[in-house]
Design an enzyme around this catalytic site. Structure first.
Site, PDB file in Angstrom:
ATOM      1  N   CYS A  76      -9.243 -10.920  -4.450  1.00 36.80           N
ATOM      2  CA  CYS A  76      -8.877  -9.513  -4.646  1.00 36.80           C
ATOM      3  C   CYS A  76      -8.004  -9.007  -3.509  1.00 36.80           C
ATOM      4  O   CYS A  76      -8.385  -9.061  -2.339  1.00 36.80           O
ATOM      5  CB  CYS A  76     -10.145  -8.664  -4.748  1.00 36.80           C
ATOM      6  SG  CYS A  76      -9.787  -6.894  -4.887  1.00 36.80           S
ATOM      7  N   ARG A 100      -9.061  -5.103  -1.435  1.00 38.80           N
ATOM      8  CA  ARG A 100     -10.358  -4.972  -0.776  1.00 38.80           C
ATOM      9  C   ARG A 100     -10.426  -3.938   0.337  1.00 38.80           C
ATOM     10  O   ARG A 100     -11.505  -3.666   0.865  1.00 38.80           O
ATOM     11  CB  ARG A 100     -10.804  -6.344  -0.241  1.00 38.80           C
ATOM     12  CG  ARG A 100     -11.238  -7.287  -1.328  1.00 38.80           C
ATOM     13  CD  ARG A 100     -11.658  -8.615  -0.769  1.00 38.80           C
ATOM     14  NE  ARG A 100     -10.525  -9.504  -0.496  1.00 38.80           N
ATOM     15  CZ  ARG A 100     -10.580 -10.562   0.297  1.00 38.80           C
ATOM     16  NH1 ARG A 100     -11.692 -10.861   0.939  1.00 38.80           N
ATOM     17  NH2 ARG A 100      -9.514 -11.322   0.478  1.00 38.80           N
ATOM     18  N   TRP A 122      -8.693  -0.295  -9.857  1.00 42.41           N
ATOM     19  CA  TRP A 122      -7.554   0.169 -10.639  1.00 42.41           C
ATOM     20  C   TRP A 122      -6.514  -0.943 -10.669  1.00 42.41           C
ATOM     21  O   TRP A 122      -6.610  -1.911  -9.912  1.00 42.41           O
ATOM     22  CB  TRP A 122      -6.965   1.458 -10.075  1.00 42.41           C
ATOM     23  CG  TRP A 122      -6.680   1.410  -8.608  1.00 42.41           C
ATOM     24  CD1 TRP A 122      -5.611   0.833  -7.990  1.00 42.41           C
ATOM     25  CD2 TRP A 122      -7.509   1.950  -7.561  1.00 42.41           C
ATOM     26  NE1 TRP A 122      -5.717   0.989  -6.625  1.00 42.41           N
ATOM     27  CE2 TRP A 122      -6.861   1.671  -6.345  1.00 42.41           C
ATOM     28  CE3 TRP A 122      -8.721   2.650  -7.545  1.00 42.41           C
ATOM     29  CZ2 TRP A 122      -7.398   2.052  -5.113  1.00 42.41           C
ATOM     30  CZ3 TRP A 122      -9.246   3.028  -6.320  1.00 42.41           C
ATOM     31  CH2 TRP A 122      -8.577   2.734  -5.116  1.00 42.41           C
ATOM     32  N   GLU A 176      -0.194  -6.765 -12.627  1.00 43.32           N
ATOM     33  CA  GLU A 176      -1.179  -7.377 -13.536  1.00 43.32           C
ATOM     34  C   GLU A 176      -0.767  -7.134 -14.983  1.00 43.32           C
ATOM     35  O   GLU A 176      -0.972  -7.970 -15.856  1.00 43.32           O
ATOM     36  CB  GLU A 176      -2.570  -6.783 -13.320  1.00 43.32           C
ATOM     37  CG  GLU A 176      -3.157  -7.035 -11.946  1.00 43.32           C
ATOM     38  CD  GLU A 176      -4.566  -6.459 -11.852  1.00 43.32           C
ATOM     39  OE1 GLU A 176      -4.707  -5.344 -11.315  1.00 43.32           O
ATOM     40  OE2 GLU A 176      -5.504  -7.096 -12.343  1.00 43.32           O
TER      41      GLU A 176
HETATM   42  N1  ARG Z   1      -5.963  -8.908 -14.245  1.00 43.49           N
HETATM   43  C1  ARG Z   1      -7.044  -8.458 -15.087  1.00 43.49           C
HETATM   44  C2  ARG Z   1      -6.497  -7.790 -16.343  1.00 43.49           C
HETATM   45  O1  ARG Z   1      -5.336  -7.479 -16.389  1.00 43.49           O
HETATM   46  C3  ARG Z   1      -7.920  -7.453 -14.350  1.00 43.49           C
HETATM   47  C4  ARG Z   1      -8.541  -7.973 -13.080  1.00 43.49           C
HETATM   48  C5  ARG Z   1      -9.056  -6.893 -12.176  1.00 43.49           C
HETATM   49  N2  ARG Z   1      -8.000  -6.095 -11.653  1.00 43.49           N
HETATM   50  C6  ARG Z   1      -8.150  -5.054 -10.818  1.00 43.49           C
HETATM   51  N3  ARG Z   1      -7.092  -4.408 -10.453  1.00 43.49           N
HETATM   52  N4  ARG Z   1      -9.335  -4.704 -10.357  1.00 43.49           N
HETATM   53  O2  ARG Z   1      -7.226  -7.562 -17.290  1.00 43.49           O
END
Ligand code: ARG
Length: 394
Positions: free
Chosen positions: A62, A65, A245, A250
């Site tokens: 992560c 953090r 978030w 991502e």
């Molecule tokens: N990468 C994953 C998704 O797009 C989520 C993982 C957690 N990501 C976060 N920013 N806490 O579904």
């Protein structure tokens, strides 16, 4: 550290250290007696809270953090039935969403039974996800889970679409006896429709490229991971959903871009007037950059918390510095921490790190269902879990 008592001792020590106060010998006596009599012990709320926050701090994959001390921990260890667990999950989602000002939240449901390993389980990998249909629309990553949902009787409303919310599938731990069909004693899972009004979503549009807003793209605001097991002081919580978030990449550089996900780069490139046949393939980079700008722009304009990868990298540096100041080593999983867009612009790229897994932590566990030769079977989950060491960040 091997036995439960040894793990408990180490954990109580950690809690005292984190709370900056001497260890309480009477608490240790209590835990020891409880372990002797019941083979397990019960965490205090304070222990859950410290444990949950440190588990986040120890999550080497992560990048976010820096914010671990602000994790909100909710104690739902008294909830056993799927219906009540579902309601608590909707509370979690509402609280975490907070009209877009997202709050990092962890909900803790009953731990695994020390003898049988049984505990309630959420079958979804993430609380909110879009269905995937073979040779059809949607998120290909969710095709196997969507099939499970259909076997359980769920159907999309209307014809399959690109962004159909999957139901939430919850399995109670059962009483261990005479529960038909729940191999190993777990109950039959139940599914719950996820009400659209509970799910904040962002429609993706671009500040300068109007065609992108016409592609009908959207993503949900709050990523809640529902399939990892939280381990604190030797106690396992297989049902401990948590959220932070999104970092924009991502969504923009993975969920919407990966060839085995929504695979949108060719369409974005065409919209930009680029030639996907062009030899160097740099149309991909241009399309990915614009898609990521669109994601950040849309979230920000809608007032939904999101972080760009440059800010997140700086925050990771700040986290690492703060940890070193506190006298703690900083571990990280480089291949997960480096952003999937413009990796070498991030200081993380240029940092050597060691990836060590400290306790407490969140671990992978085997899904309660598995696929066999194309046919989905559900099998009993309990106590069989693995740490998947490979695989790209998700
Ligand atoms: N990468 C994953 C998704 O797009 C989520 C993982 C957690 N990501 C976060 N920013 N806490 O579904």
């Amino acid at each position: 550290m091997y036995t439960l008592l040894e793990r408990a001792a180490e954990f109580l020590e950690l809690c005292a250290r984190e709370l900056d106060r001497p260890q309480d010998p009477s608490r240790w006596d209590q835990v020891r007696r409880e372990v002797e009599h019941r083979g397990t012990y019960t965490h205090t709320f304070e222990e859950l809270q410290v444990g949950g926050r440190v588990a986040w701090r120890n999550s080497t994959r992560c990048i976010g953090r820096l914010h671990w001390p602000s994790l909100v921990v909710r104690d739902h260890r008294n909830l056993h039935r799927p219906g009540e667990i579902f309601r608590a999950l909707m509370d979690h989602l509402r609280f975490a969403t907070n009209q877009g000002r997202i709050r990092s939240t962890l909900s803790i449901f009953p731990p695994a039974d020390p003898l049988t390993g049984r505990a309630p389980r959420i079958w979804n990998g993430k609380l909110v996800r879009y269905a995937g249909y073979p040779d059809g629309p949607g998120d290909p990553e969710e095709i196997p889970f969507t099939r499970i949902c259909r076997e359980l009787g769920w159907r999309p409303e209307g014809k399959p679409g690109e962004f159909d919310l999957l139901p939430v599938v919850i399995q109670g731990a059962g009483d261990g006896e005479g529960v038909p069909g729940g191999g190993g004693g777990g109950e039959e899972p139940q599914w719950f429709q996820l009400p659209r009004k509970e799910v904040l979503e962002v429609e993706i549009r671009h500040p300068r490229l109007p065609f992108m807003g016409e592609m009908g793209l959207r993503w949900y605001a709050v990523p809640v991971i529902t399939d990892m097991v939280l381990e604190l002081g030797g106690i396992e919580y297989p049902c401990a959903p948590f959220n932070g978030w999104f970092m924009g990449t991502e969504i923009g550089a993975r969920n919407l871009s990966d060839p085995d996900r929504y695979d949108l780069l060719p369409r974005v490139a065409l919209g930009m007037g680029l030639d996907p046949e062009e030899r160097t393939g740099l149309w991909r980079d241009r399309a990915m950059l614009e898609l990521n700008e669109a994601v950040l722009h849309s979230f920000r304009e809608d007032g939904v918390t999101v972080v760009d990868h440059h800010t997140a990298s700086r925050q990771w540096e700040a986290f690492a510095a703060r940890e070193r100041n506190a006298g703690r080593p900083v571990y990280g999983d480089w291949s997960w921490l480096v952003p999937p867009l413009s990796g070498s612009t991030s200081s993380v790229f240029h940092t050597e790190m060691e990836n060590r897994v400290l306790s407490p932590n969140f671990y992978y566990q085997d899904p309660p269902w598995r696929e066999d030769g194309g046919e989905a079977l559900h099998a009993c989950p309990f106590h069989i879990r693995s740490r998947r060491e490979e695989g790209a960040p998700a």
